[in-house]
Design a protein around this motif. Structure first.
Motif, short mmCIF file in Angstrom:
data_model
loop_
_atom_site.label_atom_id
_atom_site.label_comp_id
_atom_site.label_asym_id
_atom_site.label_seq_id
_atom_site.Cartn_x
_atom_site.Cartn_y
_atom_site.Cartn_z
N THR A 700 0.83 -1.21 0.00
CA THR A 700 0.00 0.00 0.00
C THR A 700 0.86 1.26 0.00
O THR A 700 0.67 2.17 -0.80
CB THR A 700 -0.91 0.00 1.24
OG1 THR A 700 -1.66 -1.21 1.25
CG2 THR A 700 -1.86 1.19 1.22
N SER A 701 1.85 1.28 0.90
CA SER A 701 2.73 2.45 0.95
C SER A 701 3.48 2.61 -0.35
O SER A 701 3.57 3.72 -0.91
CB SER A 701 3.75 2.28 2.08
OG SER A 701 3.07 2.19 3.29
N ARG A 703 2.78 1.58 -3.34
CA ARG A 703 1.93 2.03 -4.44
C ARG A 703 1.55 3.51 -4.28
O ARG A 703 1.66 4.30 -5.23
CB ARG A 703 0.66 1.19 -4.50
CG ARG A 703 -0.25 1.66 -5.61
CD ARG A 703 -1.38 0.72 -5.87
NE ARG A 703 -2.24 1.30 -6.91
CZ ARG A 703 -3.37 0.76 -7.31
NH1 ARG A 703 -3.79 -0.37 -6.77
NH2 ARG A 703 -4.09 1.34 -8.25
N ALA A 704 1.16 3.89 -3.05
CA ALA A 704 0.73 5.27 -2.83
C ALA A 704 1.84 6.25 -3.17
O ALA A 704 1.64 7.21 -3.91
CB ALA A 704 0.29 5.43 -1.39
N PHE A 705 3.05 5.95 -2.64
CA PHE A 705 4.15 6.90 -2.88
C PHE A 705 4.58 6.89 -4.35
O PHE A 705 4.90 7.94 -4.92
CB PHE A 705 5.33 6.60 -1.96
CG PHE A 705 5.08 7.08 -0.57
CD1 PHE A 705 4.90 8.45 -0.32
CD2 PHE A 705 5.00 6.21 0.50
CE1 PHE A 705 4.66 8.91 0.96
CE2 PHE A 705 4.75 6.66 1.78
CZ PHE A 705 4.57 8.02 2.01
N GLU A 707 2.66 6.40 -6.91
CA GLU A 707 1.68 7.18 -7.66
C GLU A 707 1.84 8.67 -7.40
O GLU A 707 1.73 9.49 -8.32
CB GLU A 707 0.26 6.73 -7.29
CG GLU A 707 -0.12 5.43 -7.98
CD GLU A 707 -1.56 5.01 -7.72
OE1 GLU A 707 -1.85 3.82 -7.92
OE2 GLU A 707 -2.38 5.89 -7.34
N ILE A 708 2.14 9.00 -6.14
CA ILE A 708 2.32 10.42 -5.81
C ILE A 708 3.50 10.98 -6.62
O ILE A 708 3.38 12.03 -7.26
CB ILE A 708 2.57 10.61 -4.30
CG1 ILE A 708 1.26 10.33 -3.54
CG2 ILE A 708 3.09 12.00 -3.99
CD1 ILE A 708 1.42 10.27 -2.04
N ASP A 711 2.51 11.26 -10.28
CA ASP A 711 1.51 12.24 -10.68
C ASP A 711 1.91 13.68 -10.36
O ASP A 711 1.31 14.62 -10.86
CB ASP A 711 0.17 11.95 -9.98
CG ASP A 711 -0.38 10.62 -10.42
OD1 ASP A 711 0.03 10.13 -11.48
OD2 ASP A 711 -1.23 10.06 -9.68
N ASN A 712 2.88 13.85 -9.47
CA ASN A 712 3.22 15.22 -9.04
C ASN A 712 4.65 15.57 -9.42
O ASN A 712 5.59 15.29 -8.68
CB ASN A 712 3.08 15.34 -7.52
CG ASN A 712 1.66 15.04 -7.08
OD1 ASN A 712 0.75 15.86 -7.23
ND2 ASN A 712 1.45 13.81 -6.60
N ILE A 715 6.76 18.23 -7.07
CA ILE A 715 7.03 17.87 -5.66
C ILE A 715 8.42 18.35 -5.22
O ILE A 715 9.35 18.36 -6.03
CB ILE A 715 6.88 16.34 -5.50
CG1 ILE A 715 6.62 15.95 -4.04
CG2 ILE A 715 8.09 15.60 -6.00
CD1 ILE A 715 6.04 14.56 -3.94
N ASP A 719 10.71 16.23 -0.13
CA ASP A 719 9.63 15.24 -0.10
C ASP A 719 9.98 14.04 -0.98
O ASP A 719 9.78 12.88 -0.61
CB ASP A 719 8.33 15.87 -0.61
CG ASP A 719 7.65 16.68 0.49
OD1 ASP A 719 8.13 16.60 1.65
OD2 ASP A 719 6.67 17.38 0.21
N GLN A 722 12.29 11.77 0.72
CA GLN A 722 11.64 11.02 1.81
C GLN A 722 10.76 9.92 1.24
O GLN A 722 10.76 8.77 1.73
CB GLN A 722 10.81 11.97 2.65
CG GLN A 722 10.41 11.32 3.96
CD GLN A 722 9.36 12.13 4.71
OE1 GLN A 722 9.02 13.26 4.30
NE2 GLN A 722 8.85 11.55 5.78
N PHE A 723 10.00 10.26 0.19
CA PHE A 723 9.07 9.26 -0.36
C PHE A 723 9.82 8.08 -0.97
O PHE A 723 9.46 6.91 -0.77
CB PHE A 723 8.15 9.91 -1.41
CG PHE A 723 7.20 10.93 -0.83
CD1 PHE A 723 7.06 11.07 0.55
CD2 PHE A 723 6.43 11.75 -1.65
CE1 PHE A 723 6.19 12.00 1.09
CE2 PHE A 723 5.56 12.67 -1.11
CZ PHE A 723 5.44 12.82 0.27
N THR A 726 11.13 5.90 1.68
CA THR A 726 10.06 5.05 2.24
C THR A 726 9.80 3.85 1.33
O THR A 726 9.65 2.71 1.79
CB THR A 726 8.78 5.87 2.37
OG1 THR A 726 9.05 7.04 3.12
CG2 THR A 726 7.70 5.04 3.07
N GLU A 730 10.08 0.06 2.54
CA GLU A 730 8.94 -0.83 2.49
C GLU A 730 9.22 -2.06 1.61
O GLU A 730 8.72 -3.15 1.88
CB GLU A 730 7.69 -0.09 2.00
CG GLU A 730 7.18 0.96 2.95
CD GLU A 730 6.60 0.39 4.24
OE1 GLU A 730 7.38 0.16 5.18
OE2 GLU A 730 5.38 0.15 4.30
#
Lengths: 927, 120
Positions: A700-701, A703-705, A707-708, A711-712, A715, A719, A722-723, A726, A730
């Motif tokens: 989950t983490s 995939r979320a990061f 995608e972030i 898409d961004n 950024i 950040d 850090q992402f 992570t 993970e």
């Protein structure tokens, strides 16, 4: 001097107590806590054998003829081992046939013959009435002695000039009253008389205690112990002859006396009543087999000392009878209290015998002498329709009164002249006459009715001629029979040459009567044919253990009867309500619906006959059935064929039962292994569900990061760093999880093999601590070690142990106090083991889950509530590793302050063995 | 400005959702377990919760039930976001009064869209 009234009050009070005890016994039975289920109560009730004869008479006997009295007690003791063969069989027979008396037993065996049943009942009454009368004698003379403080029991005082002064009569009537209360509470004679048996067991205790107390008093208080009494006796040539066993007949006489008491113990109506009729479980015999002989031994300990003491104390006074020594001694010494206690013991011994014997005789009189002649009368049955139970109970009550009045009569005219023992033994010889018919009946199929009747009549005639007639004559009635100490002027009677044998009268009479009785029984049985009915009973009696389960099918019956006839018959005797109950029970037992117009089959007829047998005796029941229902004759061959069939059914049933038991066992095993499989399946399911859940979290983490970041584009660099970091962390977590799962899988399937080496645990601890040092330095955690300098080597896999240590330490880091964390790792040697502890000062672990945290993905009872985070597979892998090294791991914590993880490893002392093992392990890995 | 409370015991997941929601202009509160979540709900009265289920001590179902049975808080929208994917869990979540039930791992775009949708 004790007042008459005190003694009367005490006696009545005692009987009241007895009645209350009986009431208590029945109350317990109603509550389902029957005292009769207790084998000790059963054994104690057998001690009804010890009557006033034992209590007073043994001392009298010992005082007159030394050790001879012992035969009465050695007989039943020698018999104890064969109770198993005889009693067990009789108990089983009586239970299935609902037999309640010895008369019923004998008549049932020989074709339910009315004449045989009546004969046995008459003989019992004739044989036992003298015996009851001596109990009355003992009670009444002990009463007179105590109440007058009189050493001499004046025998003639009992025939008082005025009937109002006749205490014996009062006692007799009182006892009749109590016996009626005890014994006629239930119409069905097979119902256990809980109350009566409880009271009898109590009386057995009382008479034993009383006798031991007086014996102890005389031996140790009056005299100076056993040796004192015996040395005084030895000094007196008149008395010293009593210490040897030299009666006239010598050992053969001893043998016959032993035989006599053996048979009495089995066939006395009161013994049959307590040992067979009131028996609730065949297993009780196991205890009684040693308890009853023990009772006899104990109650006889002081007999000789008391007898000798009496002889010494009353040396000059010839009118103090030796039968009364037990009571005369405390009276002579003015020990009032003791005298009353001794009187009560004797009263207990006498009353227990009177109550049980009278009840047993009353059942015989009603079932074998009255009902057979009454029930065949149709007029009579119509008259008593439904009211039969009252009639039956009244007959029993009248019989009780009759028996006691006859005993009183016998006492008044005859028995007061004789010693207790002589009359008791005469009764013994009478009941011994049942031996051939009973023993032959249960072990020998050929024995028949004609044989039994002729044997019994012959035996009793001889008994009457040789033993009873002379006593009647001595009483002054018939001087015609005896002249010059010879019966009919040619049979010698004097002791020592009685009836042509070198014995005393009793054993000689026993020998002759039994010889002729059993010879006739055997000879006539062989000479004449059995009827088919007799053959039927003979087969079932002798092979009772084969038939008892299929009893209703073993009684061969042929005839025409309808269910309605049977029902009407039952209603006459037990009333509407009980009849319905009985028929319903039958329907349930045989899974069969009974309709009024149906023909009754032999099973129904037999079970009804059996029920009636319990009420009115088996011969009366048989007579009733045969007169009310239309019966057909059956040939002996038919009977035997049907019995053979029944036996086959029994065998087949047994085999079926065994097979179905085996099947049940297999089913049970299948069920349990199925259950185990299901359990394993469930665990596996849970494991998979949890593992996938655990894996979804890092994904989950990630995939979320991802995608972030995708898409961004705007950024910030910080950040982004850090992402990405992570995501990497993970991914590592994911990887760790996968390898742990694989590890665990290997342990579970037993595929794991490690390379073992010779190691120092302290080195491993230090290495583990070094690798977490950076983690610790970042936080506010204080990590210390306390390592024992002298510690043994272990034979272990280095990487795996470090894995365990790291896991425990990182758990400790996670869970220790977040502000001021303290972790201490220690090692020590405890006998053959190395013990390592990892302590933290966190919140601790509650007792309930201390075991389960080592389980794979331990789940708290509430499925959605997580346990403290982080513990997923780590601890269960640690456990597997430690167990692989033959060690143990556990946690100690009070659930509030800190937890302590402890593991042990065995030390290895011999390096060569270790190397050898290493070599083997490597071999395994290679292969 | 709508207030959203994010409840999860995984810091990384919290971090990612916080980033997404802040970007949409919501005011964000964070709780690491059910107990903390209930405290914040009482104090801050958020408009919606993004709620995990598996948490120590007080779980997501209990938080949802507390909010939906309490008159003052019953209006608060609840979105379950959880790795518990069994049909029975979804049923249990919805019957506890949740407005949406989303499964982990989630698509960020979908999450953002669903959260927006819930306020319309």
């Amino acid at each position: 001097m004790i007042s008459n009234w005190v003694i009367i009050l005490i006696s009545v009070g005692y009987l009241t107590l007895l009645f209350m005890l009986a009431y208590f016994g029945e109350y317990r039975a109603k509550k389902g806590k029957s005292l009769l289920k207790n084998p000790y109560i059963y054994a104690l009730s057998l001690a009804v054998y010890c009557t006033a004869w034992t209590y007073y008479g043994s001392v009298g006997n010992a005082a007159e003829s030394g050790l001879n009295f012992l035969a009465t007690y050695i007989g039943p003791t020698l018999l104890a081992p064969i109770w198993w063969f005889i009693f067990k069989k009789i108990i089983r027979i009586s239970k299935v046939y609902r037999i309640t008396t010895i008369a019923d037993l004998i008549s049932t065996r020989y074709g339910k013959s009315v004449s045989l049943g009546s004969l046995v009942a008459i003989f019992c009454v004739l044989g036992i009435i003298p015996y009851i009368s001596i109990q009355l004698k003992a009670i009444s003379s002990s009463f007179q002695m105590v109440s007058n403080s009189n050493l001499v029991s004046d025998a003639n005082a009992s025939i008082s000039n005025h009937i109002f002064n006749d205490y014996t009569l009062y006692i007799t009537i009182g006892l009749a009253f109590f016996t009626i209360l005890f014994g006629t509470r239930n119409i069905d004679a097979t119902v256990k008389q809980e109350g009566m048996v409880t009271a009898i067991a109590f009386e057995s205790i009382l008479k034993l205690v009383a006798f031991l107390v007086i014996g102890f008093f005389i031996t140790f208080v009056v005299f100076d112990g056993f040796s004192d009494i015996f040395s005084r006796v030895n000094d007196d040539p008149q008395l010293s002859r009593l210490t040897t066993l030299d009666s006239i007949g010598g050992y053969s006489e001893w043998f016959w006396l032993n035989m006599l008491s053996m048979m009495a113990f089995m066939f006395l109506p009161r013994q049959f009543h307590v040992s067979i009729k009131e028996n609730t479980s065949e297993k009780h015999l196991d205890k009684a087999i040693w308890l009853f002989p023990l009772y006899l031994l104990v109650i006889n300990i002081f007999v000789i000392p008391i007898a000798f003491a009496g002889k010494i104390m009353f040396a000059g006074e010839t009118n103090v009878l030796s039968d009364t020594f037990v009571l005369a001694i405390p009276i002579f010494l003015s020990q009032d209290f003791l005298a009353i206690f001794v009187y009560l013991g004797g009263f207990a011994a006498g009353t227990s015998m009177v109550i049980v014997s009278t009840i047993a005789l009353s059942i015989m009189i009603s079932n074998n002498l009255i009902f057979p002649y009454v029930v065949s009368n149709k007029q009579f049955i119509r008259y008593f329709k439904g009211n039969f139970s009252r009639f039956l109970l009244n007959i029993r009550r009248a019989s009780i009164l009759l028996v006691l009045l006859l005993s009183y009569g016998y006492y008044s005219f005859i028995s007061f002249r004789f010693s207790i023992v002589s009359i008791g033994l005469i009764s013994f010889v009478a009941v011994a006459q049942f031996a051939p018919a009973v023993i032959g009946g249960i072990f020998w199929k050929e024995g028949n009715k004609s044989g039994a009747i002729s044997g019994l009549i012959a035996g009793f005639t001889i008994w009457f001629l040789l033993l009873v007639l002379p006593t009647i004559d001595q009483a002054g009635f018939i001087s015609f029979f005896i002249q010059n100490d010879k019966l009919f002027n040619f049979i010698p009677l004097a002791d020592g040459q009685a009836f042509g044998l070198p014995m005393n009268k009793i054993p000689a009479a026993l020998f002759w009567s039994l010889l002729i009785n059993s010879s006739l029984y055997v000879f006539i049985s062989l000479r004449y044919m059995q009827s088919s009915k007799e053959r039927n009973q003979a087969e079932v009696f002798v092979d009772i253990f084969k038939y008892s389960k299929e009893f209703e099918s073993t009684m061969v019956w042929k005839g025409t009867a309808y269910v309605q006839d049977i029902e009407e018959l039952l209603i006459h005797f037990v009333g509407d309500k009980k009849t319905k109950e009985i028929l319903r029970e039958y329907e349930v037992k045989y899974n069969q619906k009974l309709k009024k117009e149906d023909r009754a089959d032999s099973k129904l007829v037999n079970s009804v006959e059996r029920i009636l047998a319990g009420l009115i005796g088996s011969s009366s029941a048989r007579l009733l059935i045969s007169t009310t229902l239309k019966e057909e004759e059956i040939s002996t061959k038919e009977v035997l064929d049907i019995l053979k069939e029944t036996q086959q059914i029994v065998v087949v049933n047994k085999q079926l039962k065994e097979k179905s038991q085996a099947l049940e066992e297999v089913t049970r095993q299948l069920f349990s292994s199925n259950e185990k499989l299901r359990q394993m399946d469930h665990t596996k399911d849970e494991f998979i569900s949890t593992i996938t859940h655990e894996m979804r979290t890092p994904i989950t983490s990630i995939r979320a990061f991802s995608e972030i970041l995708h898409d961004n584009s705007d950024i910030s660099l910080e950040d982004k760093q850090q992402f990405l970091n992570t995501i990497i962390k993970e991914t590592e977590r994911m990887d760790r999880l996968i390898s742990q799962v694989l590890d665990l899988e290997k342990f579970n399937t037993g595929k794991q093999e490690f390379h073992l080496e010779y190691l120092q645990i302290n080195d491993l601890i230090l290495e583990a601590v070094r690798s977490v040092q950076t983690l610790v330095e970042q936080g506010r955690i204080q990590l210390t070690t306390q390592l024992a300098p002298q510690i043994g080597f272990i034979n272990a896999n280095k990487d795996r142990l470090i894995q365990v240590l790291l896991n425990l330490i990182s758990n400790a880091i996670k869970f220790c106090d977040p502000m001021a964390g303290k972790i201490e790792i220690s090692s020590k040697q405890v006998s053959e083991n190395i013990v390592v502890e990892v302590n933290d000062n966190g919140k601790g672990i509650v007792k309930e889950i201390q075991q389960s945290i080592f389980d794979v993905f331990y789940q708290a009872p509430d499925q959605t509530r997580k346990k403290p985070k982080g513990s997923g597979l780590g601890l269960s892998i640690c456990k597997k590793i430690i167990e692989y090294h033959q060690g143990e791991i556990w946690v100690e914590s009070d659930g509030k302050q800190g937890s302590k993880f402890i593991f042990t490893l065995p030390t290895s002392t011999n390096e060569s063995i270790l190397e050898n093992e290493n070599y083997l392990n490597e071999e395994n890995i290679n292969s | 400005m709508k207030k959203i409370l994010i409840v999860d015991d995984e810091p990384n997941i919290l971090l990612s959702i916080e980033f997404l929601m802040k970007k949409e202009g919501y005011r964000i509160f964070i709780a690491r377990n059910g107990k903390e979540a209930i405290d914040i709900v009482k104090k801050e009265m958020p408009d919606a919760l993004i709620l995990d289920i598996m948490m120590p001590e007080v779980d997501g179902f209990e938080v949802c039930e507390f909010i939906k049975t309490n008159e003052e808080t019953a209006h608060i929208k609840i979105i379950f976001l959880t790795a518990k994917a069994k049909e029975s869990d979804i049923q249990k979540g919805l019957s506890a009064g949740a407005d949406l039930y989303l499964k982990k791992p989630f698509s960020t775009k979908e999450l953002v869209k669903k959260v927006k949708g819930i306020f319309n």
